[in-house]
Motif scaffolding. Structure first.
Motif, PDB file in Angstrom:
ATOM      1  N   ILE A  36       5.992 -31.263 -30.121  1.00  0.00           N
ATOM      2  CA  ILE A  36       6.858 -32.443 -29.974  1.00  0.00           C
ATOM      3  C   ILE A  36       6.135 -33.685 -30.487  1.00  0.00           C
ATOM      4  CG2 ILE A  36       7.893 -34.012 -28.275  1.00  0.00           C
ATOM      5  CD1 ILE A  36       8.607 -31.461 -26.640  1.00  0.00           C
ATOM      6  N   ILE A  37       4.881 -33.858 -30.108  1.00  0.00           N
ATOM      7  CA  ILE A  37       4.122 -35.031 -30.535  1.00  0.00           C
ATOM      8  C   ILE A  37       3.893 -34.993 -32.043  1.00  0.00           C
ATOM      9  CG2 ILE A  37       1.951 -36.304 -30.302  1.00  0.00           C
ATOM     10  CD1 ILE A  37       3.878 -36.419 -27.852  1.00  0.00           C
ATOM     11  N   LEU A  38       3.576 -33.813 -32.591  1.00  0.00           N
ATOM     12  CA  LEU A  38       3.365 -33.704 -34.035  1.00  0.00           C
ATOM     13  C   LEU A  38       4.649 -34.006 -34.814  1.00  0.00           C
ATOM     14  CD1 LEU A  38       1.073 -30.557 -34.135  1.00  0.00           C
ATOM     15  CD2 LEU A  38       0.443 -32.886 -34.849  1.00  0.00           C
ATOM     16  N   LEU A  39       5.768 -33.514 -34.337  1.00  0.00           N
ATOM     17  CA  LEU A  39       7.044 -33.798 -35.002  1.00  0.00           C
ATOM     18  C   LEU A  39       7.367 -35.287 -34.921  1.00  0.00           C
ATOM     19  CD1 LEU A  39       9.100 -30.716 -33.793  1.00  0.00           C
ATOM     20  CD2 LEU A  39       8.445 -31.214 -36.164  1.00  0.00           C
ATOM     21  N   ALA A  40       7.118 -35.878 -33.770  1.00  0.00           N
ATOM     22  CA  ALA A  40       7.367 -37.308 -33.611  1.00  0.00           C
ATOM     23  C   ALA A  40       6.448 -38.124 -34.521  1.00  0.00           C
ATOM     24  CB  ALA A  40       7.179 -37.720 -32.154  1.00  0.00           C
ATOM     25  N   ALA A  41       5.227 -37.646 -34.727  1.00  0.00           N
ATOM     26  CA  ALA A  41       4.279 -38.348 -35.592  1.00  0.00           C
ATOM     27  C   ALA A  41       4.725 -38.337 -37.051  1.00  0.00           C
ATOM     28  CB  ALA A  41       2.893 -37.722 -35.459  1.00  0.00           C
ATOM     29  N   VAL A  46      14.452 -38.807 -32.807  1.00  0.00           N
ATOM     30  CA  VAL A  46      14.402 -38.054 -31.550  1.00  0.00           C
ATOM     31  C   VAL A  46      15.329 -36.854 -31.641  1.00  0.00           C
ATOM     32  CG1 VAL A  46      14.930 -38.151 -29.086  1.00  0.00           C
ATOM     33  CG2 VAL A  46      13.678 -40.011 -30.158  1.00  0.00           C
ATOM     34  N   GLN A  47      16.483 -37.048 -32.250  1.00  0.00           N
ATOM     35  CA  GLN A  47      17.448 -35.961 -32.413  1.00  0.00           C
ATOM     36  C   GLN A  47      16.845 -34.816 -33.232  1.00  0.00           C
ATOM     37  OE1 GLN A  47      21.040 -37.210 -34.360  1.00  0.00           O
ATOM     38  NE2 GLN A  47      22.093 -35.297 -33.947  1.00  0.00           N
ATOM     39  N   ASP A  48      16.159 -35.144 -34.323  1.00  0.00           N
ATOM     40  CA  ASP A  48      15.542 -34.108 -35.158  1.00  0.00           C
ATOM     41  C   ASP A  48      14.382 -33.418 -34.453  1.00  0.00           C
ATOM     42  OD1 ASP A  48      17.325 -34.487 -37.247  1.00  0.00           O
ATOM     43  OD2 ASP A  48      16.021 -35.913 -38.299  1.00  0.00           O
ATOM     44  N   VAL A  49      13.570 -34.190 -33.736  1.00  0.00           N
ATOM     45  CA  VAL A  49      12.461 -33.601 -32.975  1.00  0.00           C
ATOM     46  C   VAL A  49      13.013 -32.641 -31.931  1.00  0.00           C
ATOM     47  CG1 VAL A  49      10.562 -34.062 -31.369  1.00  0.00           C
ATOM     48  CG2 VAL A  49      10.883 -35.542 -33.369  1.00  0.00           C
ATOM     49  N   ALA A  50      14.023 -33.094 -31.196  1.00  0.00           N
ATOM     50  CA  ALA A  50      14.622 -32.254 -30.150  1.00  0.00           C
ATOM     51  C   ALA A  50      15.196 -30.968 -30.748  1.00  0.00           C
ATOM     52  CB  ALA A  50      15.707 -33.035 -29.416  1.00  0.00           C
ATOM     53  N   ARG A  51      15.885 -31.088 -31.853  1.00  0.00           N
ATOM     54  CA  ARG A  51      16.489 -29.914 -32.484  1.00  0.00           C
ATOM     55  C   ARG A  51      15.417 -28.926 -32.942  1.00  0.00           C
ATOM     56  NH1 ARG A  51      18.395 -31.789 -37.031  1.00  0.00           N
ATOM     57  NH2 ARG A  51      19.955 -33.067 -36.000  1.00  0.00           N
ATOM     58  N   GLN A  52      14.391 -29.427 -33.626  1.00  0.00           N
ATOM     59  CA  GLN A  52      13.343 -28.538 -34.141  1.00  0.00           C
ATOM     60  C   GLN A  52      12.497 -27.921 -33.034  1.00  0.00           C
ATOM     61  OE1 GLN A  52      11.058 -29.764 -37.556  1.00  0.00           O
ATOM     62  NE2 GLN A  52      12.716 -31.087 -38.275  1.00  0.00           N
ATOM     63  N   ALA A  53      12.297 -28.667 -31.953  1.00  0.00           N
ATOM     64  CA  ALA A  53      11.494 -28.149 -30.843  1.00  0.00           C
ATOM     65  C   ALA A  53      12.318 -27.308 -29.872  1.00  0.00           C
ATOM     66  CB  ALA A  53      10.829 -29.306 -30.097  1.00  0.00           C
ATOM     67  N   GLY A  54      13.642 -27.389 -29.987  1.00  0.00           N
ATOM     68  CA  GLY A  54      14.498 -26.615 -29.094  1.00  0.00           C
ATOM     69  C   GLY A  54      14.573 -27.178 -27.691  1.00  0.00           C
ATOM     70  N   VAL A  59      13.425 -34.742 -22.854  1.00  0.00           N
ATOM     71  CA  VAL A  59      12.125 -34.069 -22.941  1.00  0.00           C
ATOM     72  C   VAL A  59      11.274 -34.722 -24.028  1.00  0.00           C
ATOM     73  CG1 VAL A  59      10.963 -31.887 -23.477  1.00  0.00           C
ATOM     74  CG2 VAL A  59      13.001 -31.890 -22.030  1.00  0.00           C
ATOM     75  N   VAL A  60      11.875 -34.991 -25.172  1.00  0.00           N
ATOM     76  CA  VAL A  60      11.151 -35.664 -26.259  1.00  0.00           C
ATOM     77  C   VAL A  60      10.679 -37.029 -25.789  1.00  0.00           C
ATOM     78  CG1 VAL A  60      11.304 -36.608 -28.600  1.00  0.00           C
ATOM     79  CG2 VAL A  60      12.389 -34.413 -28.063  1.00  0.00           C
ATOM     80  N   TRP A  61      11.557 -37.818 -25.188  1.00  0.00           N
ATOM     81  CA  TRP A  61      11.192 -39.150 -24.709  1.00  0.00           C
ATOM     82  C   TRP A  61      10.052 -39.083 -23.708  1.00  0.00           C
ATOM     83  CZ3 TRP A  61      17.019 -39.921 -23.771  1.00  0.00           C
ATOM     84  CH2 TRP A  61      17.646 -40.273 -24.969  1.00  0.00           C
ATOM     85  N   ARG A  62      10.128 -38.113 -22.782  1.00  0.00           N
ATOM     86  CA  ARG A  62       9.097 -37.981 -21.746  1.00  0.00           C
ATOM     87  C   ARG A  62       7.724 -37.756 -22.372  1.00  0.00           C
ATOM     88  NH1 ARG A  62      10.393 -33.258 -19.402  1.00  0.00           N
ATOM     89  NH2 ARG A  62      12.074 -34.306 -18.299  1.00  0.00           N
ATOM     90  N   TRP A  63       7.632 -36.816 -23.313  1.00  0.00           N
ATOM     91  CA  TRP A  63       6.325 -36.490 -23.872  1.00  0.00           C
ATOM     92  C   TRP A  63       5.852 -37.544 -24.852  1.00  0.00           C
ATOM     93  CZ3 TRP A  63       3.971 -34.056 -20.592  1.00  0.00           C
ATOM     94  CH2 TRP A  63       4.607 -33.116 -19.786  1.00  0.00           C
ATOM     95  N   GLN A  64       6.745 -38.236 -25.523  1.00  0.00           N
ATOM     96  CA  GLN A  64       6.334 -39.374 -26.347  1.00  0.00           C
ATOM     97  C   GLN A  64       5.738 -40.461 -25.449  1.00  0.00           C
ATOM     98  OE1 GLN A  64       9.992 -40.393 -28.372  1.00  0.00           O
ATOM     99  NE2 GLN A  64       9.264 -39.488 -30.271  1.00  0.00           N
ATOM    100  N   GLN A  65       6.392 -40.741 -24.344  1.00  0.00           N
ATOM    101  CA  GLN A  65       5.925 -41.772 -23.421  1.00  0.00           C
ATOM    102  C   GLN A  65       4.573 -41.407 -22.833  1.00  0.00           C
ATOM    103  OE1 GLN A  65       7.528 -44.724 -22.714  1.00  0.00           O
ATOM    104  NE2 GLN A  65       5.698 -45.293 -21.582  1.00  0.00           N
ATOM    105  N   ARG A  66       4.437 -40.173 -22.368  1.00  0.00           N
ATOM    106  CA  ARG A  66       3.166 -39.767 -21.764  1.00  0.00           C
ATOM    107  C   ARG A  66       2.041 -39.781 -22.788  1.00  0.00           C
ATOM    108  NH1 ARG A  66       3.821 -34.934 -17.507  1.00  0.00           N
ATOM    109  NH2 ARG A  66       1.558 -35.168 -17.511  1.00  0.00           N
ATOM    110  N   PHE A  67       2.326 -39.380 -24.030  1.00  0.00           N
ATOM    111  CA  PHE A  67       1.309 -39.433 -25.076  1.00  0.00           C
ATOM    112  C   PHE A  67       0.923 -40.883 -25.371  1.00  0.00           C
ATOM    113  CE2 PHE A  67       0.046 -39.895 -29.503  1.00  0.00           C
ATOM    114  CZ  PHE A  67      -1.039 -39.029 -29.545  1.00  0.00           C
ATOM    115  N   ALA A  68       1.929 -41.756 -25.470  1.00  0.00           N
ATOM    116  CA  ALA A  68       1.664 -43.173 -25.753  1.00  0.00           C
ATOM    117  C   ALA A  68       0.820 -43.819 -24.658  1.00  0.00           C
ATOM    118  CB  ALA A  68       2.983 -43.923 -25.920  1.00  0.00           C
TER     119      ALA A  68
END
Length: 83
Positions: A36-41, A46-54, A59-68
């Motif tokens: 998720i973090i690599l796709l976001a990078a 967010v829509q594309d990250v979510a789709r590719q990560a399944g 979930v994408v927002w949560r892990w982006q926030q925690r990584f940030a």
């Protein structure tokens, strides 16, 4: 509720995430979080990250926030249920 977080890991962090994502002996949740973090990078939406990560958008927002907030170590640590 949309969030706007720009994930820009440095090269060392990106290498660590790539290693985690490719390590099939790690827990699946760690691999997924690293992906998720690599796709976001890659500056995907967010829509594309979510789709590719399944996963779904929150979930994408949560892990982006925690990584940030805490870098690569935090997404690998499960949140304490008592907090």
């Amino acid at each position: 509720m949309a969030q706007t977080i720009c994930v820009l890991p440095d090269e060392a962090t990106k290498s660590a995430l790539i290693e985690i994502a490719g390590d099939r002996s790690r827990p699946l949740e760690h691999i997924l979080r690293a992906c998720i973090i690599l796709l976001a990078a890659e500056r995907l939406s967010v829509q594309d990250v979510a789709r590719q990560a399944g996963v779904n958008h929150p979930v994408v927002w949560r892990w982006q926030q925690r990584f940030a907030e805490a870098g690569v170590a935090d997404p690998l640590r499960d949140k304490d249920p008592s907090t």
